[in-house]
Design an enzyme around this catalytic site. Structure first.
Site, short mmCIF file in Angstrom:
data_model
loop_
_atom_site.label_atom_id
_atom_site.label_comp_id
_atom_site.label_asym_id
_atom_site.label_seq_id
_atom_site.Cartn_x
_atom_site.Cartn_y
_atom_site.Cartn_z
N LYS A 70 0.94 -1.12 -0.11
CA LYS A 70 0.16 0.04 -0.12
C LYS A 70 0.94 1.28 -0.12
O LYS A 70 2.07 1.29 0.25
CB LYS A 70 -1.02 -0.09 1.20
N TYR A 110 -12.77 -3.11 -2.79
CA TYR A 110 -13.30 -2.83 -1.58
C TYR A 110 -14.74 -3.04 -1.47
O TYR A 110 -15.41 -2.44 -0.79
CB TYR A 110 -12.79 -1.75 -0.77
N PHE A 118 -15.10 3.59 8.21
CA PHE A 118 -13.84 3.88 7.88
C PHE A 118 -13.52 3.80 6.25
O PHE A 118 -12.30 4.37 5.84
CB PHE A 118 -12.86 2.84 8.40
N THR A 152 -5.20 -8.10 10.32
CA THR A 152 -5.76 -6.78 9.76
C THR A 152 -5.29 -5.68 10.76
O THR A 152 -4.64 -4.70 10.20
CB THR A 152 -7.17 -6.56 9.50
N ARG A 163 2.83 -7.31 8.91
CA ARG A 163 2.02 -6.06 9.90
C ARG A 163 2.77 -6.13 10.90
O ARG A 163 2.88 -4.98 11.65
CB ARG A 163 0.50 -6.29 9.63
N ASN A 173 -1.69 -0.45 7.25
CA ASN A 173 -1.07 -1.65 7.65
C ASN A 173 -0.41 -2.29 6.67
O ASN A 173 -0.20 -3.32 6.52
CB ASN A 173 -2.35 -2.47 8.17
N HIS A 176 -1.63 -5.48 1.26
CA HIS A 176 -2.85 -6.35 1.03
C HIS A 176 -2.60 -7.70 0.71
O HIS A 176 -1.59 -7.99 -0.06
CB HIS A 176 -3.64 -5.36 0.10
N GLU A 187 -9.61 -10.42 -7.56
CA GLU A 187 -8.87 -9.39 -7.36
C GLU A 187 -7.79 -9.35 -8.18
O GLU A 187 -7.29 -8.44 -9.01
CB GLU A 187 -8.14 -9.45 -5.89
P1 TYD Z 1 -10.23 -5.89 5.48
O1 TYD Z 1 -10.68 -6.39 4.17
O2 TYD Z 1 -11.53 -6.09 6.58
O3 TYD Z 1 -8.98 -6.38 6.01
P2 TYD Z 1 -7.75 -7.11 5.30
O4 TYD Z 1 -7.03 -5.96 4.61
O5 TYD Z 1 -7.01 -7.74 6.52
O6 TYD Z 1 -8.11 -8.14 4.33
O7 TYD Z 1 -10.09 -4.18 5.68
C1 TYD Z 1 -9.46 -3.78 4.43
C2 TYD Z 1 -8.50 -2.60 5.06
O8 TYD Z 1 -9.38 -1.48 5.62
C3 TYD Z 1 -7.63 -2.87 6.04
O9 TYD Z 1 -6.52 -3.57 5.51
C4 TYD Z 1 -7.46 -1.78 6.66
C5 TYD Z 1 -8.71 -0.82 6.60
N1 TYD Z 1 -9.37 -0.91 7.76
C6 TYD Z 1 -9.74 -0.08 8.53
O10 TYD Z 1 -8.79 1.17 8.39
N2 TYD Z 1 -10.19 0.15 9.95
C7 TYD Z 1 -10.91 -1.10 10.04
O11 TYD Z 1 -11.62 -1.03 11.27
C8 TYD Z 1 -11.01 -2.00 9.44
C9 TYD Z 1 -11.67 -3.51 9.70
C10 TYD Z 1 -10.28 -2.11 8.45
#
Ligand code: TYD
Length: 211
Positions: A70, A110, A118, A152, A163, A173, A176, A187
């Protein structure tokens, strides 16, 4: 007896061709063919080149996933270290590009999060700079890469994960990773054209897989 053996061999050969043709059909209808597990002999040829993969006969070896560094990871010059972890583990890089992700791409990527509070911040963050998108291939790559990337929320991510080693807050974080085989197929199609994905044989595959 010999006749029966010949018949059986012919049937197997025909089945191999059919499997290949059915993959070809899938391929033209759906670029997610990249994740398809070819069922025919690893040395058979369907005319597209990809059938020559020496690892294609091993179940699951051609699984693919999308990993994206990212904007915060790119800004912090973490791309090399993150890629190194996947190479070191034994996975094969089959797609790589740097891009500024559009709102449209991210809204599809997304799509299940667009009602979350968020989400606007997530879009702003993901469009704030370049992203390095990659496709990695190998046995169980989706599940293994989720473990390598970690929770996450970096506060929950174990040390040793990307992470867990490089981030502290969920809003930044670093990376992805697709969370399911189906999600990865979707994706990969979003982020890459079929021509941008490379089929190639790793010279050390016999040290990674039993062949
Ligand atoms: P998600 O798809 O739930 O997690 P992952 O990336 O681990 O598959 O969420 C997508 C991204 O959204 C996540 O990497 C970081 C962001 N995010 C936030 O900023 N706040 C939050 O509370 C959550 C759940 C995700």
């Amino acid at each position: 007896m010999v006749l029966l053996q010949r018949c059986l061999l012919r049937k197997i050969a025909l089945h191999g061709q059919r499997s290949c043709v059915s993959q070809l059909g899938k391929q033209s209808a759906n670029p997610a063919w990249a994740t398809a597990k070819l069922r025919h002999s690893p040395r058979s040829n369907c005319g597209l080149g990809h059938c020559y993969s020496t690892t294609s006969g091993i179940p699951g070896v051609r699984e693919r996933t999308l990993i994206a560094v990212k904007p915060d990871g790119v800004q912090r010059r973490l791309v090399g270290q993150i890629m190194q972890r996947f190479e070191q583990r034994g996975f094969k890089l089959v797609g790589l590009k740097m891009l500024k992700a559009s709102d449209e791409l991210l809204s599809q990527h997304y799509h299940d999060l667009n009602k979350k509070p968020f989400y606007p911040n997530l879009l702003r963050y993901m469009t704030s700079g370049p992203v390095v998108a990659m496709v990695w291939e190998g046995h169980n790559v989706v599940r293994t890469s989720r473990m390598m990337v970690g929770d996450t929320n970096p506060a929950e991510a174990h040390p040793g994960t990307v992470r867990g080693d490089f981030s502290i807050h969920i809003s930044r974080n670093v990376v992805h990773a697709s969370d399911s085989v189906e999600g990865a197929q979707r994706e990969i199609q979003l982020w890459f054209n079929r021509k941008e994905l490379m089929d190639w044989d790793c010279c050390d595959h016999s040290n990674t897989y039993q062949v």
